[in-house]
Design a protein around this motif. Sequence first.
Motif, short mmCIF file in Angstrom:
data_model
loop_
_atom_site.label_atom_id
_atom_site.label_comp_id
_atom_site.label_asym_id
_atom_site.label_seq_id
_atom_site.Cartn_x
_atom_site.Cartn_y
_atom_site.Cartn_z
N GLY A 186 14.04 3.31 -4.30
CA GLY A 186 14.98 4.33 -4.88
C GLY A 186 14.44 4.25 -6.52
O GLY A 186 15.23 4.56 -7.29
N ARG A 187 13.27 3.73 -6.49
CA ARG A 187 12.80 3.62 -8.04
C ARG A 187 11.31 4.03 -8.02
O ARG A 187 10.56 4.11 -6.96
CB ARG A 187 12.68 2.09 -8.52
N ASN A 188 10.99 4.76 -9.19
CA ASN A 188 9.73 5.43 -9.03
C ASN A 188 8.52 4.71 -9.05
O ASN A 188 8.52 3.21 -9.20
CB ASN A 188 9.51 6.31 -10.55
N THR A 189 7.52 5.07 -8.73
CA THR A 189 6.16 4.42 -8.30
C THR A 189 5.53 3.60 -9.53
O THR A 189 5.29 2.31 -9.31
CB THR A 189 5.04 5.32 -7.98
N LEU A 190 5.56 3.73 -10.76
CA LEU A 190 5.36 2.97 -11.85
C LEU A 190 6.26 1.86 -12.05
O LEU A 190 5.77 0.77 -12.11
CB LEU A 190 5.55 3.90 -13.20
N ASP A 191 7.66 2.22 -11.82
CA ASP A 191 8.54 1.26 -12.02
C ASP A 191 8.45 -0.09 -10.87
O ASP A 191 8.62 -0.98 -11.67
CB ASP A 191 9.95 1.63 -11.93
N VAL A 192 7.97 0.10 -9.77
CA VAL A 192 7.80 -0.85 -8.85
C VAL A 192 6.38 -1.45 -8.85
O VAL A 192 5.97 -1.96 -8.05
CB VAL A 192 8.35 -0.48 -7.45
N GLN A 193 5.44 -0.91 -9.61
CA GLN A 193 4.07 -1.07 -9.78
C GLN A 193 3.36 -0.99 -8.54
O GLN A 193 2.58 -1.88 -8.00
CB GLN A 193 3.97 -2.67 -10.13
N MET A 194 3.25 0.03 -8.11
CA MET A 194 2.72 0.73 -6.81
C MET A 194 1.97 1.67 -6.89
O MET A 194 1.90 2.52 -5.97
CB MET A 194 3.77 0.74 -5.73
N THR A 195 0.89 1.95 -7.88
CA THR A 195 0.05 2.93 -8.09
C THR A 195 -1.19 2.61 -7.46
O THR A 195 -2.00 3.11 -7.33
CB THR A 195 -0.19 3.21 -9.44
N ARG A 196 -1.56 1.13 -7.00
CA ARG A 196 -2.77 0.88 -6.26
C ARG A 196 -2.26 1.24 -4.67
O ARG A 196 -1.43 0.52 -4.35
CB ARG A 196 -3.26 -0.46 -6.74
N PHE A 197 -3.29 1.87 -4.18
CA PHE A 197 -2.99 2.39 -2.84
C PHE A 197 -2.91 0.83 -1.66
O PHE A 197 -2.12 1.17 -1.01
CB PHE A 197 -4.32 3.18 -2.33
N SER A 198 -3.72 0.03 -1.96
CA SER A 198 -3.57 -0.98 -0.81
C SER A 198 -2.45 -1.98 -1.57
O SER A 198 -2.71 -3.15 -0.79
CB SER A 198 -5.15 -1.66 -0.82
N ALA A 199 -1.82 -1.88 -2.37
CA ALA A 199 -0.87 -2.94 -2.78
C ALA A 199 0.04 -3.20 -2.00
O ALA A 199 0.85 -2.20 -1.32
CB ALA A 199 -0.56 -2.58 -4.41
N PRO A 200 0.61 -4.33 -1.85
CA PRO A 200 1.75 -4.65 -1.10
C PRO A 200 3.04 -4.76 -2.12
O PRO A 200 2.83 -4.90 -3.31
CB PRO A 200 1.93 -6.16 -0.50
N LEU A 201 4.16 -4.24 -1.61
CA LEU A 201 5.31 -4.49 -2.48
C LEU A 201 5.86 -5.57 -2.77
O LEU A 201 5.89 -6.53 -1.91
CB LEU A 201 6.61 -3.57 -1.69
N ASP A 202 5.84 -6.00 -3.90
CA ASP A 202 6.14 -7.33 -4.30
C ASP A 202 7.42 -7.78 -3.88
O ASP A 202 8.47 -7.08 -3.82
CB ASP A 202 6.30 -7.38 -5.92
N ALA A 203 7.63 -9.12 -3.44
CA ALA A 203 8.75 -9.68 -2.89
C ALA A 203 9.99 -9.49 -3.99
O ALA A 203 11.14 -9.66 -3.57
CB ALA A 203 8.63 -11.28 -2.65
#
Length: 473
Positions: free
Chosen positions: A88-105
Amino acid sequence: MLKKLLFATALLHAVTWQASAQKKTAPKPPNIVLIVSDDHSAPFLSSYGYPQIKTPNIDRLAAEGIRFSRAYTTAPQCVLSRAAIMTGRNTLDVQMTRFSAPLDASVTSYPELLRKGGYHTGILGRNFHLDGNRRVPETVAVLEKYGLETFKNRVDYLNATGNRDSIFQQYTEFLDKAPKDKPFFVQVGYSDPHRIFNAKNFEPDPQSLTLPRHWPDTKGVRADFASYLGEIQRLDSDVGRVLDDLKKRGLEENTLVVFIGDNGGALLRGKGTLYDLGIHVPLIIRHPKLIKAGQVSDALVSGIDIAPTFLTVAGVPVPKEITGKSLTSAFTDPRQGGHEYIFAVRGAHGQGLPTNSSNFDLGRTIFNKKYKLIYNAIWQIPYHPVDFAGQPFWLELKQQHAEGKLDEKFDQLLFAERRKMFEIYDLQADPDETNNLSGRAEVAAVEHDLKARLQEWMILNRDYLPLPIAPEN
């Protein structure tokens, strides 16, 4: 004294019994089934007005619920988009602009909140893409060393497969094992219509198709497009299996069913771009008791709106970190809900080195119902297609370009040596986004306003790109 004590005891028993009875008769919160298609641009369903495709099951879902005609993902790529949908948060906000990144715990996903609220939760089918990528051994070593694969701890049931029959088996296994006294949430992911296209038995006649107006009309383009539509028609049959199973189990009446695409199709100016075919996706929601049938909403909707919608329906508080807006107000009045402006980002794609704009491109977009601004931060590199650079139809177009035989309009759209840093489109007059108005006097005020709004959003979300409004010399 004894009489008073006996009376108080009896009253306590009565209140306890009444509370217990109310608890037993209280309606169970709705079950939630989220069906996710992969690489699915919005125009390509018959319920969305594309006539040469047959999708009766998804169309039935739309006829029995609400169809959002202007739903957009937060990125034209699966990892980035799915991260926003899941949080429910934008891509920048959750730091997920790197394709192979895992969603941080540290970033909470909505299934975790539903689970805390009493739901039995599951994710199954097509890879959900949020635990990192295991294709590169060195990446796997990092994921394991630091325990970065977290989704096994976020849901009750987690299973990934790309096989169609296995997906349905996982779905039935999840429902068979779900506690009867709990509502459930399950995400059912499909690979269709992601390339490779292999739904040969479902393909329509290529010659019968209406092509998007900004595509060159060649035999190869038609054949490839027919294969894409075949994937969607095959997907429709799989969606039908899920819907039929819900009805057979007697779950249909109290289940919120949502169908959404994770991002646009791997088509010309689609996936990997911030054009309409890259981020405009189908979104359909059905619940017989909560949603009036046959509604259509043209509200501007973002992928970040899915999480707060589910939490609201489930009666679970929406955390302040969630920036999406619940769509529940549109369930009874399709004029309600949505955003004034939509934002989306383009980040790195796949695991390849930055050899072209398919693997590595950085861009941002902001738009309302009238105008759209695209900011190409790496404007010097030309358009390069995602997932189909080796396909015969694209190689044929490249050859026509090299020989000077491609119509100038398509040549400029697909093979310009470099792009403009800024693009602005009048979406009402130019829905195909082919006439770039950036720099023109008649849209100067609009362009500045969109840049200023994008600048604010980028600052607030700690964007690492240079801001679109530079200091005056």
